[in-house]
Scaffold this active site. Structure first.
Site, PDB file in Angstrom:
ATOM      1  N   HIS A 298      -6.518   9.886  19.933  1.00  0.00           N
ATOM      2  CA  HIS A 298      -5.750  10.927  19.244  1.00  0.00           C
ATOM      3  C   HIS A 298      -6.836  11.580  18.273  1.00  0.00           C
ATOM      4  O   HIS A 298      -6.980  12.801  18.346  1.00  0.00           O
ATOM      5  CB  HIS A 298      -4.552  10.596  18.749  1.00  0.00           C
ATOM      6  CG  HIS A 298      -3.906  11.442  17.743  1.00  0.00           C
ATOM      7  ND1 HIS A 298      -4.306  11.497  16.403  1.00  0.00           N
ATOM      8  CD2 HIS A 298      -2.837  12.264  17.923  1.00  0.00           C
ATOM      9  CE1 HIS A 298      -3.560  12.477  15.842  1.00  0.00           C
ATOM     10  NE2 HIS A 298      -2.627  12.872  16.893  1.00  0.00           N
TER      11      HIS A 298
ATOM     12  N   GLU B 216      -8.394  15.139  18.178  1.00  0.00           N
ATOM     13  CA  GLU B 216      -8.242  16.056  16.741  1.00  0.00           C
ATOM     14  C   GLU B 216      -9.716  16.560  16.265  1.00  0.00           C
ATOM     15  O   GLU B 216      -9.828  17.664  16.093  1.00  0.00           O
ATOM     16  CB  GLU B 216      -7.621  15.015  15.822  1.00  0.00           C
ATOM     17  CG  GLU B 216      -7.540  15.653  14.341  1.00  0.00           C
ATOM     18  CD  GLU B 216      -7.062  14.868  13.369  1.00  0.00           C
ATOM     19  OE1 GLU B 216      -6.324  13.787  13.645  1.00  0.00           O
ATOM     20  OE2 GLU B 216      -7.700  14.620  12.218  1.00  0.00           O
TER      21      GLU B 216
ATOM     22  N   GLY C 245       0.946  -1.294  -0.115  1.00  0.00           N
ATOM     23  CA  GLY C 245      -0.097  -0.098   0.006  1.00  0.00           C
ATOM     24  C   GLY C 245       0.767   1.285   0.030  1.00  0.00           C
ATOM     25  O   GLY C 245       1.401   1.551   1.139  1.00  0.00           O
TER      26      GLY C 245
ATOM     27  N   LYS D 169      -4.181   6.191  19.160  1.00  0.00           N
ATOM     28  CA  LYS D 169      -4.267   6.584  17.920  1.00  0.00           C
ATOM     29  C   LYS D 169      -5.753   7.071  17.734  1.00  0.00           C
ATOM     30  O   LYS D 169      -6.122   8.163  17.294  1.00  0.00           O
ATOM     31  CB  LYS D 169      -3.796   5.906  16.662  1.00  0.00           C
ATOM     32  CG  LYS D 169      -4.230   6.539  15.232  1.00  0.00           C
ATOM     33  CD  LYS D 169      -3.453   7.874  15.166  1.00  0.00           C
ATOM     34  CE  LYS D 169      -3.518   8.340  13.700  1.00  0.00           C
ATOM     35  NZ  LYS D 169      -4.581   8.263  12.947  1.00  0.00           N
TER      36      LYS D 169
ATOM     37  N   GLY E 262      -0.022  12.758   8.599  1.00  0.00           N
ATOM     38  CA  GLY E 262      -0.736  13.230   7.050  1.00  0.00           C
ATOM     39  C   GLY E 262       0.299  13.238   6.133  1.00  0.00           C
ATOM     40  O   GLY E 262       1.233  12.553   5.988  1.00  0.00           O
TER      41      GLY E 262
ATOM     42  N   ASN F 267      -5.420   2.754   9.876  1.00  0.00           N
ATOM     43  CA  ASN F 267      -6.619   3.188  10.878  1.00  0.00           C
ATOM     44  C   ASN F 267      -7.193   2.134  11.145  1.00  0.00           C
ATOM     45  O   ASN F 267      -8.372   2.298  11.390  1.00  0.00           O
ATOM     46  CB  ASN F 267      -7.179   4.557  10.295  1.00  0.00           C
ATOM     47  CG  ASN F 267      -6.291   5.759  10.599  1.00  0.00           C
ATOM     48  OD1 ASN F 267      -5.490   6.026  11.527  1.00  0.00           O
ATOM     49  ND2 ASN F 267      -6.529   6.763   9.511  1.00  0.00           N
TER      50      ASN F 267
ATOM     51  N   GLY G  43       0.181   4.533  -1.095  1.00  0.00           N
ATOM     52  CA  GLY G  43      -0.570   5.847  -1.555  1.00  0.00           C
ATOM     53  C   GLY G  43       0.498   6.855  -1.085  1.00  0.00           C
ATOM     54  O   GLY G  43       1.516   6.700  -0.711  1.00  0.00           O
TER      55      GLY G  43
ATOM     56  N   ARG H  55      -1.170  -2.634  -6.045  1.00  0.00           N
ATOM     57  CA  ARG H  55      -1.650  -3.287  -7.172  1.00  0.00           C
ATOM     58  C   ARG H  55      -1.373  -2.966  -8.559  1.00  0.00           C
ATOM     59  O   ARG H  55      -1.159  -3.920  -9.136  1.00  0.00           O
ATOM     60  CB  ARG H  55      -3.367  -3.063  -7.022  1.00  0.00           C
ATOM     61  CG  ARG H  55      -3.931  -4.311  -7.663  1.00  0.00           C
ATOM     62  CD  ARG H  55      -5.633  -4.067  -7.195  1.00  0.00           C
ATOM     63  NE  ARG H  55      -5.676  -4.185  -5.732  1.00  0.00           N
ATOM     64  CZ  ARG H  55      -6.880  -4.324  -5.259  1.00  0.00           C
ATOM     65  NH1 ARG H  55      -7.991  -3.896  -5.860  1.00  0.00           N
ATOM     66  NH2 ARG H  55      -6.935  -4.396  -3.891  1.00  0.00           N
TER      67      ARG H  55
END
Lengths: 344, 344, 344, 344
Positions: C193, C197, C7, C190, C124, C96, C9, C31
């Site tokens: 967190h 946020e 993955g 997280k 991020g 996540n 991205g 992929r």
């Protein structure tokens, strides 16, 4: 018709009585033998059972067994009773189960050709006289089979002024019972009912708290940098009679309700409610309501605030508050003010 | 007794009718002459006035003039009528004034020996038949002088089941009207009443919204990194009949109320309420309730949430939402998902 | 050390780059073959894989495979890769995931002697330069084995002013990564967190919205019974420069933060944020945070309000609002006011 | 330049020191003579005054007098000092005044040709080193005249990373001070700043509270009908190290902020914050922020929830909670459960 009831606490016993009064036959089981005897004696059950198998044996097939036990005990009860039941029998969970459990249980029972019906039951200790509002989930034919029980437990149409136009619709809703949908639907609707209940209760409670403090301007306040002084004490000079106001709102106002009736009654007995500490329990449905709303992406600020107020009433906000005080000390050297709440 | 009424809109006209039916004499004034004629014709007033001075002149002293005008017009009306009043006369503000204004006005009128009474009036368009719940602030003797008016407007004790024990207390609360305290107390109690109303309404609305979306699991959802998938669609497969459920809860349940009665009626006519857009107005009392709570340091998360939902329904949250989207873009490059809400 | 990443991205590719810069070796799989080639070319990975089995084969044992895929795809990825892994290998979920899933997966992998580590990753699109804050759950030895990876991804102590006294404590927390506890602990921390946020973002958004409307008094309002007039327009005459104010607060104020830095940046580019619609997504953690709080009986009015504002921004409050409008019509004949929000 | 300062508590004295260090001349007055001497000795002021008239006399015209006194004392101070001031003099209110008062005071002073400047000052006890964030309201020329003072007190551009693109905009915002608008604008912006501060603080506090209770599953719970059992204790078995987590989030995460820096510091010293009781004060701005939002019809569920948590921390929810317990007793016979919160 004949119905077995397991669990005859305050609420279960009253339901049994209401059914017996209208000619139904109730076989009851509860753990303590002496309690069974007492129930027999007071007419809350027609026949007593000494065990779950005994209860099953005393019922004619297809049996209908209504469970009225704490949500946390339903699975254990089911496990014990299941081997004694036969295909075609019906188990009704009339307690406050989580509807997820209904779906799971119905599927498990279905594999044995035993039917499961979930019934959300509202009415509290008043249901004997007032009737019970029944929110029902299950198979259509099974629910129809139990109609004599449901229609007897329900309050009936006379319990409220008829909604104009309802007479052309028909259905059981205006009798106070409703087949809401497949398994789980009954407890789903009851869950949301209780979520609403929390919100409505909190709305009254907050409003009455404002009235309770309407004399805040009469209390002296010192000037310091930590506390905002009440800048307009002249607007908070009212010593209001809360029992009278709760009573007043019961007639003609927009906020008349049964919960207000009860509040007026409670305040009549104890105007300042000093007999309560204010540690408010919650029993599951309010929480599940918020969880369902979040799953559905539905905003529920009022219902969640009402739930959180109950948590805070039990001091679960304490650590969070210490964090805020610690931050205030760090950035501003603010010490906690040992404020004694003024008598109000 | 004789009463002058200024402002005979929907609510004022019905109040006048209710008074006339029980033998009172109503001199009415409203700006448009043809409206006065219509009111005379339909029997909503006994006598019509062509102006405020004319109204005053047609009343015998000590006069009682009931104002039923928008809160924003009370001061202007008072200014016009005041020069024509005489010491001992009484002005009643039966609208939705801010209680701060009551205190100010009462003090101003007192200097001219004119009495002021503030009356919070609940009952909406139904009061003609149901009666009006009256929350009254003012001087004791003046309020007593007006008792024939109040007792006629109020619903009377039969409008609800009597609270056990009330018979030993006496007082007018169970008639549906109450002298709450000095000037401002009437509108203060009415203000909080409306604050509670907002909260109760929102509790039902949120709960019904959860039921409305109980079929969310039937809608397809794509998997992406932006949206949390509904992890358990099997729990949201219910197509619930909301008009039936609203009706159901009216009998035997803990959350029965007049607002629920109205909801059941509205949903009977329009099951999906598609005749409303969902832009919910608010008319002052809900806001003032929060302000009072803050002055008193009383937490009101439910009542304030209810108010804020109305603001959001009118898109006042839009800029805040843009700020959140902007932050998400900045830290994570998240683009807004153009989500079309699924049909529900 | 060597690490496989599945993955790649935006976020995964940046993490890989950061690792490569500090001398680690990255075998990457995604992929689309052309994407693998592009990553190789831009130096985001050391070596490309054509399939999950190929990726596994290219790693030396004990293998470490970092999954950076959407939460909803983790189980499918695990299912594919698992048959190719050997005892002693380590799978890291850096996305996540819900921590419940971590606990389940870790138990399942453990039965095959494969280790599972859950890593909540914050940072991020900025992490390449700023470093990533890593919240880690898993077995102590396994987490220690991966320390070279974690310490490289993390920002390092210089990324912020040192907390006085921290130098005597030691540990990795001030490097920006932490072994929080057993499996699930990483994503639990997280999750909270992200819950925080949401709350912090909403606090700024609401405050800025108040500033945005600080000129509300300049807009004309008609007097009617439906809308509360702005009683004090003279207090809302400010045309505030929001980009400047966001910038201003970044220095010296109590509310300086990275989210504020980003807000100042966003507003500099688009002062009125007109490039956003204000439909705010949420991606799971905010919801799970509320669910955890409710399980623990911890009140979270702020965090839940922040979540619900996002739901409302996507019009999920619409039916609730229609219910409120319907009630208002029923009791008071109130029609919805077609209010056009004033330009602000 | 020369500045008179009235009120030299912790914050005022630090501001004076910062100004003196950069070459300004400070004439200081505070009620207790010995305190003036101490300030002189420690170099916080250049010259001491024995009274307000004495302070005025020691300043050259046009005078600039900075008030740093509790909001509730500003009017009294103004009344005393005003007769001694001359046309063209400037009074600066650097405390936490309500902006309504600024508008009123500025108008009153204007009639005497004395200028008024309102300055919202953020920075707490840290400003001496960090600088102060200044939000300024007043006439353009007067604010410009005071620029040497403002630019010295402000942190300066180096206090934070420059926002990309800011260099093309200019202005003082990135220095940490800003002329926000006419009188009141400074305190309006500061008010909202503090409202946001409450929200941000509460977001952290709630989140940390969830972490604090992450071991809830380790505590035994009895089964009864009053309390919802923790249905999944296996998910709440984490003993988290909160001081480490607060430190962890300071680097690389999305929620890094100065308030988090302070929290990490506080927790380093007292991991469980047992040195605080959790009775959280509020000092006005948070309340006024909600009032402004309501006037503007802006929804602020997060900011209001944060305020109400402070009220509840001081037990102002007590009567409301008693009302809810009373209702529960009335409808269900529920007794309050004397729940001792588990050690956590």
């Amino acid at each position: 018709m004949q119905l077995g009831i397991v669990g005859l606490g305050r609420m279960g016993a009253f339901m049994a009585q209401r059914l017996i009064r209208k000619g139904h036959t109730i076989v009851g089981y509860v753990r303590h033998a002496e309690r069974v005897q007492a129930l027999l004696k007071e007419g809350s059950i027609t026949e007593g059972a000494t065990s779950l198998p005994d209860l099953v044996q005393k019922l004619s097939t297809p049996r209908a067994v209504w469970l009225m036990v704490p949500a946390a005990s339903v699975d254990a009860t089911l496990e014990t009773i299941l081997p004694h039941l036969a295909p075609g029998d019906i188990v009704i969970d009339g307690g406050n189960s989580y509807y997820h459990d209904d779906i799971r249980r119905a599927a498990a029972l279905k594999s044995k050709n035993i039917h499961y019906v979930d019934v959300g039951t509202s009415g509290g200790v008043w249901g004997l006289e007032r009737g019970y509002c029944l929110m029902i989930g299950g198979e259509k034919e099974v629910v129809q089979h139990l109609d004599p029980i449901f229609s007897t437990l329900a309050p009936g149409v006379d319990a409220a002024v008829r909604t104009p136009g309802r007479e052309q619709i028909g259905g059981t809703a205006e009798q106070g019972y409703l087949h809401c949908g497949p398994n789980g639907a009954g407890h789903f609707v009851k869950m949301v009912h209780n979520g609403i209940e929390y919100g409505v209760m909190a709305a009254y409670a907050e409003g009455l708290n404002i009235l309770h403090h309407a004399n805040a301007g009469k209390h002296q306040q010192e000037i310091d940098a930590e506390t905002a002084p009440l800048s307009n004490p002249e607007y908070y000079q009212y010593d209001l009679n809360l029992p009278d106001i709760a009573e007043l709102w019961r007639r003609g106002s927009v906020i008349g309700s049964w919960l207000l009736d009860l509040t007026a009654h409670a305040m009549l007995k104890n105007p300042d409610l000093g007999n309560f500490q204010g540690r408010v329990s919650d029993s599951g449905e309010g929480r599940w309501t918020i969880a369902a709303a979040i799953d559905e992406s539905v905003p529920v600020p009022v219902l969640s605030s009402a739930l959180f107020e109950r948590f805070s009433s039990r001091d679960k906000d304490e650590f969070a508050n210490r964090v805020m005080s610690a931050m205030r000390f760090e950035f501003g050297g603010h010490l906690e003010k040992d404020e004694t709440p003024p008598p109000a």
